[in-house]
Design a protein around this motif. Sequence first.
Motif, PDB file in Angstrom:
ATOM      1  N   SER A  33       0.846  -1.193   0.000  1.00 41.62           N
ATOM      2  CA  SER A  33       0.000   0.000   0.000  1.00 41.62           C
ATOM      3  C   SER A  33       0.881   1.242   0.000  1.00 41.62           C
ATOM      4  CB  SER A  33      -0.932   0.010   1.223  1.00 41.62           C
ATOM      5  OG  SER A  33      -0.179   0.099   2.423  1.00 41.62           O
ATOM      6  N   ASP A  34       0.331   2.331  -0.500  1.00 39.62           N
ATOM      7  CA  ASP A  34       1.072   3.594  -0.507  1.00 39.62           C
ATOM      8  C   ASP A  34       0.150   4.728  -0.089  1.00 39.62           C
ATOM      9  OD1 ASP A  34       0.015   5.230  -2.972  1.00 39.62           O
ATOM     10  OD2 ASP A  34       0.324   3.208  -3.756  1.00 39.62           O
ATOM     11  N   THR A  35       0.740   5.842   0.298  1.00 38.30           N
ATOM     12  CA  THR A  35      -0.015   7.042   0.673  1.00 38.30           C
ATOM     13  C   THR A  35       0.206   8.119  -0.376  1.00 38.30           C
ATOM     14  OG1 THR A  35       1.810   7.853   2.063  1.00 38.30           O
ATOM     15  CG2 THR A  35       0.132   6.489   3.135  1.00 38.30           C
ATOM     16  N   GLY A  36       0.268   7.695  -1.629  1.00 35.22           N
ATOM     17  CA  GLY A  36       0.498   8.629  -2.727  1.00 35.22           C
ATOM     18  C   GLY A  36      -0.774   9.299  -3.198  1.00 35.22           C
ATOM     19  N   VAL A  37      -0.852   9.542  -4.505  1.00 35.30           N
ATOM     20  CA  VAL A  37      -1.940  10.353  -5.046  1.00 35.30           C
ATOM     21  C   VAL A  37      -3.257   9.601  -5.128  1.00 35.30           C
ATOM     22  CG1 VAL A  37      -0.364  11.805  -6.366  1.00 35.30           C
ATOM     23  CG2 VAL A  37      -1.287   9.735  -7.418  1.00 35.30           C
ATOM     24  N   GLY A  38      -3.243   8.287  -5.009  1.00 32.51           N
ATOM     25  CA  GLY A  38      -4.471   7.514  -5.093  1.00 32.51           C
ATOM     26  C   GLY A  38      -4.890   7.276  -6.525  1.00 32.51           C
ATOM     27  N   LEU A  39      -6.059   6.655  -6.703  1.00 32.24           N
ATOM     28  CA  LEU A  39      -6.579   6.394  -8.044  1.00 32.24           C
ATOM     29  C   LEU A  39      -7.042   7.706  -8.674  1.00 32.24           C
ATOM     30  CD1 LEU A  39      -8.670   3.153  -7.397  1.00 32.24           C
ATOM     31  CD2 LEU A  39      -6.407   3.322  -8.435  1.00 32.24           C
ATOM     32  N   GLN A  40      -6.562   7.964  -9.875  1.00 31.49           N
ATOM     33  CA  GLN A  40      -6.903   9.201 -10.552  1.00 31.49           C
ATOM     34  C   GLN A  40      -8.137   9.015 -11.428  1.00 31.49           C
ATOM     35  OE1 GLN A  40      -4.818  12.137  -9.858  1.00 31.49           O
ATOM     36  NE2 GLN A  40      -4.555  10.562  -8.306  1.00 31.49           N
ATOM     37  N   SER A  41      -8.927  10.073 -11.578  1.00 26.85           N
ATOM     38  CA  SER A  41     -10.116  10.007 -12.414  1.00 26.85           C
ATOM     39  C   SER A  41      -9.715   9.713 -13.854  1.00 26.85           C
ATOM     40  CB  SER A  41     -10.879  11.332 -12.360  1.00 26.85           C
ATOM     41  OG  SER A  41     -10.053  12.403 -12.792  1.00 26.85           O
ATOM     42  N   GLY A  42     -10.455   8.815 -14.473  1.00 25.36           N
ATOM     43  CA  GLY A  42     -10.156   8.435 -15.847  1.00 25.36           C
ATOM     44  C   GLY A  42      -9.148   7.312 -15.951  1.00 25.36           C
ATOM     45  N   SER A  43      -8.565   6.927 -14.813  1.00 22.59           N
ATOM     46  CA  SER A  43      -7.592   5.841 -14.836  1.00 22.59           C
ATOM     47  C   SER A  43      -8.302   4.513 -14.657  1.00 22.59           C
ATOM     48  CB  SER A  43      -6.564   6.025 -13.708  1.00 22.59           C
ATOM     49  OG  SER A  43      -5.749   4.879 -13.586  1.00 22.59           O
ATOM     50  N   GLN A  44      -7.806   3.476 -15.326  1.00 19.87           N
ATOM     51  CA  GLN A  44      -8.379   2.149 -15.175  1.00 19.87           C
ATOM     52  C   GLN A  44      -7.839   1.445 -13.940  1.00 19.87           C
ATOM     53  OE1 GLN A  44      -7.573   0.119 -18.870  1.00 19.87           O
ATOM     54  NE2 GLN A  44      -9.149   1.240 -19.966  1.00 19.87           N
ATOM     55  N   GLY A  45      -6.867   2.075 -13.269  1.00 18.74           N
ATOM     56  CA  GLY A  45      -6.397   1.546 -12.003  1.00 18.74           C
ATOM     57  C   GLY A  45      -5.258   0.563 -12.084  1.00 18.74           C
ATOM     58  N   LEU A  46      -4.943   0.027 -13.262  1.00 17.14           N
ATOM     59  CA  LEU A  46      -3.880  -0.963 -13.379  1.00 17.14           C
ATOM     60  C   LEU A  46      -2.813  -0.470 -14.346  1.00 17.14           C
ATOM     61  CD1 LEU A  46      -5.798  -4.354 -13.606  1.00 17.14           C
ATOM     62  CD2 LEU A  46      -4.553  -3.461 -11.660  1.00 17.14           C
ATOM     63  N   GLY A  47      -1.558  -0.456 -13.880  1.00 14.41           N
ATOM     64  CA  GLY A  47      -0.465  -0.168 -14.777  1.00 14.41           C
ATOM     65  C   GLY A  47      -0.123  -1.403 -15.585  1.00 14.41           C
ATOM     66  N   THR A  48       0.833  -1.237 -16.514  1.00 20.01           N
ATOM     67  CA  THR A  48       1.242  -2.361 -17.355  1.00 20.01           C
ATOM     68  C   THR A  48       1.750  -3.522 -16.526  1.00 20.01           C
ATOM     69  OG1 THR A  48       1.849  -0.815 -19.107  1.00 20.01           O
ATOM     70  CG2 THR A  48       2.745  -3.042 -19.257  1.00 20.01           C
ATOM     71  N   GLY A  49       2.539  -3.211 -15.473  1.00 21.16           N
ATOM     72  CA  GLY A  49       3.094  -4.265 -14.629  1.00 21.16           C
ATOM     73  C   GLY A  49       2.024  -5.079 -13.945  1.00 21.16           C
ATOM     74  N   LEU A  50       0.993  -4.417 -13.403  1.00 26.91           N
ATOM     75  CA  LEU A  50      -0.082  -5.135 -12.709  1.00 26.91           C
ATOM     76  C   LEU A  50      -0.930  -5.940 -13.679  1.00 26.91           C
ATOM     77  CD1 LEU A  50      -1.413  -2.706  -9.948  1.00 26.91           C
ATOM     78  CD2 LEU A  50       0.287  -4.521  -9.772  1.00 26.91           C
ATOM     79  N   GLN A  51      -1.165  -5.421 -14.855  1.00 29.71           N
ATOM     80  CA  GLN A  51      -1.932  -6.175 -15.844  1.00 29.71           C
ATOM     81  C   GLN A  51      -1.203  -7.466 -16.224  1.00 29.71           C
ATOM     82  OE1 GLN A  51      -2.348  -3.173 -18.873  1.00 29.71           O
ATOM     83  NE2 GLN A  51      -4.332  -2.490 -18.099  1.00 29.71           N
TER      84      GLN A  51
END
Length: 213
Positions: free
Chosen positions: A159-177
């Motif tokens: 987990s991180d305390t960064g910017v969080g899920l951004q609007s318009g983002s599908q939530g998964l980067g290439t690595g996670l996919q």
Amino acid sequence: HARSLQLQFELDRAQLEKQAVDARLALLTAQIEPHFLFNTLANVQELVETGSPRAGPVFQSLIDYLRASMPRLNQSHATLGNEIALVRSYLELMSMRMPDRLTVRYALDAALLPLRFPAMALLTLVENAVRHGIDPSLRGGRIDVSVRLAAGRCTARVSDTGVGLQSGSQGLGTGLQSLRERLRLAWGDAAELRLSEVQPRGVAVEVEFPEQR
């Protein structure tokens, strides 16, 4: 004779299916490796171009990391201990790049280190947290890494305390996919990858799969 031919046909088909899955897993792993390496090299390039005095030490840390990790990248029987070593090296490198913006906490049971663990899986979760959570945040943040075992199931959580899920983002980067596909090929429905928001800000990603020793 017909029964024997049928059994042989089914055996051949099973072997071909296994070879196809192994080839697909190898391809997905190969996609993750350059993704990670190019991202890290881009970070070093940025320091060099801005004339940062940290460029030399960070570049040396990158060399040390690659020397230690390259023999493990294609390891088919990786352990949690291997993954933790890679994660620590990577986060030390990132901490040198942004010393005032990144802190790390671990919650790990030493007894779990010999567990079989998907190669590059934990590193993928951590790299994703840095790239999509901490890097875009002006204030930076903290990354928490934990692994637990319960009822024959291993769960790794980053987990991180960064910017969080951004609007318009599908939530998964290439690595996670790619990681989700690797888990599906290895364990089918027995493995899960879960993504959720953290309050007041941030993202948590969990990977759960059957225990293996």
